[in-house]
Design an enzyme around this catalytic site. Structure first.
Site, mmCIF file in Angstrom:
data_model
loop_
_atom_site.group_PDB
_atom_site.id
_atom_site.type_symbol
_atom_site.label_atom_id
_atom_site.label_comp_id
_atom_site.label_asym_id
_atom_site.label_seq_id
_atom_site.Cartn_x
_atom_site.Cartn_y
_atom_site.Cartn_z
ATOM 1 N N HIS A 97 0.870 -1.178 0.000
ATOM 2 C CA HIS A 97 0.000 0.000 0.000
ATOM 3 C C HIS A 97 0.908 1.230 0.000
ATOM 4 O O HIS A 97 2.034 1.176 0.499
ATOM 5 C CB HIS A 97 -0.858 0.099 1.261
ATOM 6 C CG HIS A 97 -1.777 -1.032 1.546
ATOM 7 N ND1 HIS A 97 -1.345 -2.195 2.148
ATOM 8 C CD2 HIS A 97 -3.112 -1.169 1.360
ATOM 9 C CE1 HIS A 97 -2.385 -3.003 2.311
ATOM 10 N NE2 HIS A 97 -3.461 -2.414 1.846
ATOM 11 N N ASP A 100 2.377 2.096 3.381
ATOM 12 C CA ASP A 100 3.391 1.188 3.922
ATOM 13 C C ASP A 100 4.799 1.679 3.632
ATOM 14 O O ASP A 100 5.725 1.430 4.409
ATOM 15 C CB ASP A 100 3.290 -0.207 3.297
ATOM 16 C CG ASP A 100 1.912 -0.794 3.364
ATOM 17 O OD1 ASP A 100 1.208 -0.530 4.352
ATOM 18 O OD2 ASP A 100 1.534 -1.524 2.426
ATOM 19 N N GLU A 228 -10.829 -6.930 -3.987
ATOM 20 C CA GLU A 228 -10.724 -7.926 -2.926
ATOM 21 C C GLU A 228 -11.968 -7.898 -2.043
ATOM 22 O O GLU A 228 -12.217 -6.919 -1.349
ATOM 23 C CB GLU A 228 -9.482 -7.672 -2.069
ATOM 24 C CG GLU A 228 -9.305 -8.680 -0.964
ATOM 25 C CD GLU A 228 -7.956 -8.568 -0.290
ATOM 26 O OE1 GLU A 228 -7.894 -8.790 0.928
ATOM 27 O OE2 GLU A 228 -6.964 -8.247 -0.975
ATOM 28 N N GLU A 264 -9.099 -13.545 -0.468
ATOM 29 C CA GLU A 264 -8.335 -13.863 0.735
ATOM 30 C C GLU A 264 -9.019 -14.971 1.521
ATOM 31 O O GLU A 264 -10.238 -14.956 1.710
ATOM 32 C CB GLU A 264 -8.180 -12.622 1.622
ATOM 33 C CG GLU A 264 -7.428 -12.908 2.910
ATOM 34 C CD GLU A 264 -7.314 -11.699 3.804
ATOM 35 O OE1 GLU A 264 -7.594 -11.830 5.018
ATOM 36 O OE2 GLU A 264 -6.947 -10.619 3.316
ATOM 37 N N HIS A 267 -10.936 -13.641 4.632
ATOM 38 C CA HIS A 267 -12.168 -12.936 4.289
ATOM 39 C C HIS A 267 -13.257 -13.922 3.865
ATOM 40 O O HIS A 267 -14.439 -13.708 4.148
ATOM 41 C CB HIS A 267 -11.909 -11.931 3.176
ATOM 42 C CG HIS A 267 -11.005 -10.815 3.585
ATOM 43 N ND1 HIS A 267 -10.483 -9.913 2.688
ATOM 44 C CD2 HIS A 267 -10.521 -10.449 4.801
ATOM 45 C CE1 HIS A 267 -9.715 -9.044 3.327
ATOM 46 N NE2 HIS A 267 -9.730 -9.354 4.612
ATOM 47 N N ASP A 292 -4.867 -13.884 -1.631
ATOM 48 C CA ASP A 292 -4.150 -13.571 -0.399
ATOM 49 C C ASP A 292 -4.228 -14.818 0.471
ATOM 50 O O ASP A 292 -5.312 -15.224 0.890
ATOM 51 C CB ASP A 292 -4.790 -12.388 0.336
ATOM 52 C CG ASP A 292 -4.335 -11.054 -0.208
ATOM 53 O OD1 ASP A 292 -3.550 -11.026 -1.168
ATOM 54 O OD2 ASP A 292 -4.782 -10.019 0.325
ATOM 55 N N ASP A 303 -10.621 -11.734 11.888
ATOM 56 C CA ASP A 303 -9.605 -11.838 10.852
ATOM 57 C C ASP A 303 -8.216 -11.687 11.466
ATOM 58 O O ASP A 303 -7.684 -10.582 11.563
ATOM 59 C CB ASP A 303 -9.862 -10.744 9.804
ATOM 60 C CG ASP A 303 -9.091 -10.956 8.534
ATOM 61 O OD1 ASP A 303 -8.433 -11.990 8.403
ATOM 62 O OD2 ASP A 303 -9.144 -10.071 7.659
ATOM 63 N N ASP A 305 -5.317 -13.009 10.396
ATOM 64 C CA ASP A 305 -4.230 -12.903 9.409
ATOM 65 C C ASP A 305 -2.992 -13.709 9.803
ATOM 66 O O ASP A 305 -1.869 -13.201 9.800
ATOM 67 C CB ASP A 305 -3.832 -11.433 9.195
ATOM 68 C CG ASP A 305 -4.849 -10.656 8.396
ATOM 69 O OD1 ASP A 305 -5.514 -11.262 7.542
ATOM 70 O OD2 ASP A 305 -4.982 -9.444 8.627
#
Length: 431
Positions: A97, A100, A228, A264, A267, A292, A303, A305
């Site tokens: 992103h 980032d 996404e 993802e 998700h 993802d 979520d 991750d």
């Protein structure tokens, strides 16, 4: 060179190693006529690996990274460390992103200058690295200005700011040779209907995506535009809930042939589906683009991750990817982060290495299932009646004619087993 990963050597494929190495991921191994690396197309997520401070909803940062801070000098240090990690892993791709990789400025113009400077720096790093850009995207959810969304925001100035941000990120993605551009609506939704105009917000989101597609063609970007799906988190309702919802949205705004899906695992679970369901549905609709790869903690219910560690789940996911013909411009991005207690540089390498091995093992199982052919044969047998003249004629007929034929022919159809347990046992032979 930085000293962050001092003492950690480049990882090699060594299935017999007792230290950190790849035991299943052999980039050069040939599967279905293609190198394993080219099947999987691994990417490192810049945000979780280098920007996430280790916080959660109940506690603050736990990581103390030497590049944390809002200066260009630290942004360049972050990039140095990132490319050192890419080289240790042999990662073919990375993703980012805008927020980032660059410090936030006091104005859009200052943020743009910071961003363009760091993009130039990344381009220099890429000249001396094997790692390419899988995709770029814009962070339009973290800053407080996006608390009510970006494209769906009730304030037109935030819509404008968001459009300018996406334009900037698309330009940067093209400059770095990115193979896709991703949009995900982190806050494109509502928290209460009491202050929400659903029709207006949906129209804004549709027009925004049309602008993105128009700009792709204007600048000659050859990569895919990916959306996404993102359900329920952080908003109560989000317009990109799952693959089916997004496809309906694309059809409404005439974009179904222009936009694909970046799906993802976490998700999919939040939406009440399995990962392989979302992949299979996207493939059946012709919009499967990229994935993802991560997982949720099934006890937590949100979520989390985490890096993938479940070979059977991963195998079924790659089975659907392979059935769809494999990745074209897409790949396997590890949208996964360390646990907030995993503080060491080695943890960052180990998390990715283990995930790459799990994906490689899952891919090999998926390939074996395809080469065996039993699953596909069973599926074809189940629907064989629809390939007969009788089956084909039904879809060209009408209710009255079918009713007359049923009565005159005296057919007496009986149910047949779907053999779910047989098929599950078959899958277990490979995983």
């Amino acid at each position: 060179m930085t000293d962050f990963f001092t003492g950690i050597d480049k990882l090699e494929y060594n299935p017999d190693s007792t230290s950190l190495a790849f035991r299943h991921y052999n980039p050069e191994e040939m599967l279905l006529g293609k190198r394993m690396e080219d099947h999987l197309r691994f990417a490192v997520a810049y945000w979780h690996s280098f920007a996430w401070p280790g916080g959660d909803p109940f506690g603050g940062a736990t990581f103390e990274r030497p590049w944390f801070g809002e200066t260009m000098e630290l942004a360049r240090l972050k990039a140095d460390v990132a490319f050192e990690m890419f080289d240790i892993l042999g990662a073919p791709y990375f993703c980012w992103h805008d927020a980032d990789i660059r410090p936030e400025g006091d104005s859009f113009k200052e943020s743009r200058r910071n961003f363009e400077d760091i993009i130039d720096y990344l381009a220099e790093k890429m000249e001396h690295s094997q790692t390419r850009l899988l995709w770029g995207t814009a962070n339009m959810f973290s800053h407080r200005r996006f608390m009510s969304g970006a494209a769906t925001n009730p304030d037109p100035e935030i819509f404008a700011w968001s459009a300018a941000t996406v334009k900037l990120c698309m330009d940067a993605t093209q400059k770095l040779g990115g193979e896709n551009y991703v949009l995900w609506g982190g806050r494109e939704g509502y928290e209460t209907l009491l202050n929400t105009d659903l029709k207006r917000e949906r129209a804004q989101a549709g027009r925004f995506l049309q602008m993105v597609v128009d700009y792709k063609h204007k600048i000659g970007f050859k990569g895919a535009i990916l959306v996404e799906p993102k359900p329920q988190e952080p908003s109560k309702h989000q317009y990109d809930f799952d693959v089916a919802t997004v496809y309906g949205f694309l059809k409404e705004f005439g974009l179904e042939s222009e936009v694909q899906m970046n799906i993802e695992q976490g998700h999919a679970i939040l939406a009440g589906h399995s990962f392989e369901h979302e992949l299979a549905l996207a493939a059946s609709l012709g919009i499967l683009g990229s994935i993802d790869m991560n997982r949720n903690d099934y006890q937590s219910g949100w979520d989390t991750d985490q890096f993938p560690n479940n070979v059977p789940e991963v195998a079924l996911a790659y089975y659907e990817v392979l059935r769809a013909g494999g990745f074209k411009t897409g790949g396997t991005n590890f949208d996964a982060k360390l646990r907030r207690q995993s503080l060491d540089p080695l943890d960052l390498i180990a998390g990715h290495a283990g995930a790459m091995d799990v994906c490689a093992r899952g891919l090999k199982a998926a390939v074996a299932m395809l080469e065996d052919g039993t699953l596909e044969n069973k599926r074809n047998e189940r629907y064989a009646g629809w390939d007969s003249e009788y089956g084909k004629s039904l879809l060209q007929s009408d209710l009255a004619s079918i009713a007359d034929d049923v009565e005159s022919s005296g057919i007496d159809p009986q149910p047949r087993s779907g053999q779910q347990e047989v098929l599950e046992n078959l899958v277990n032979r490979f995983v």
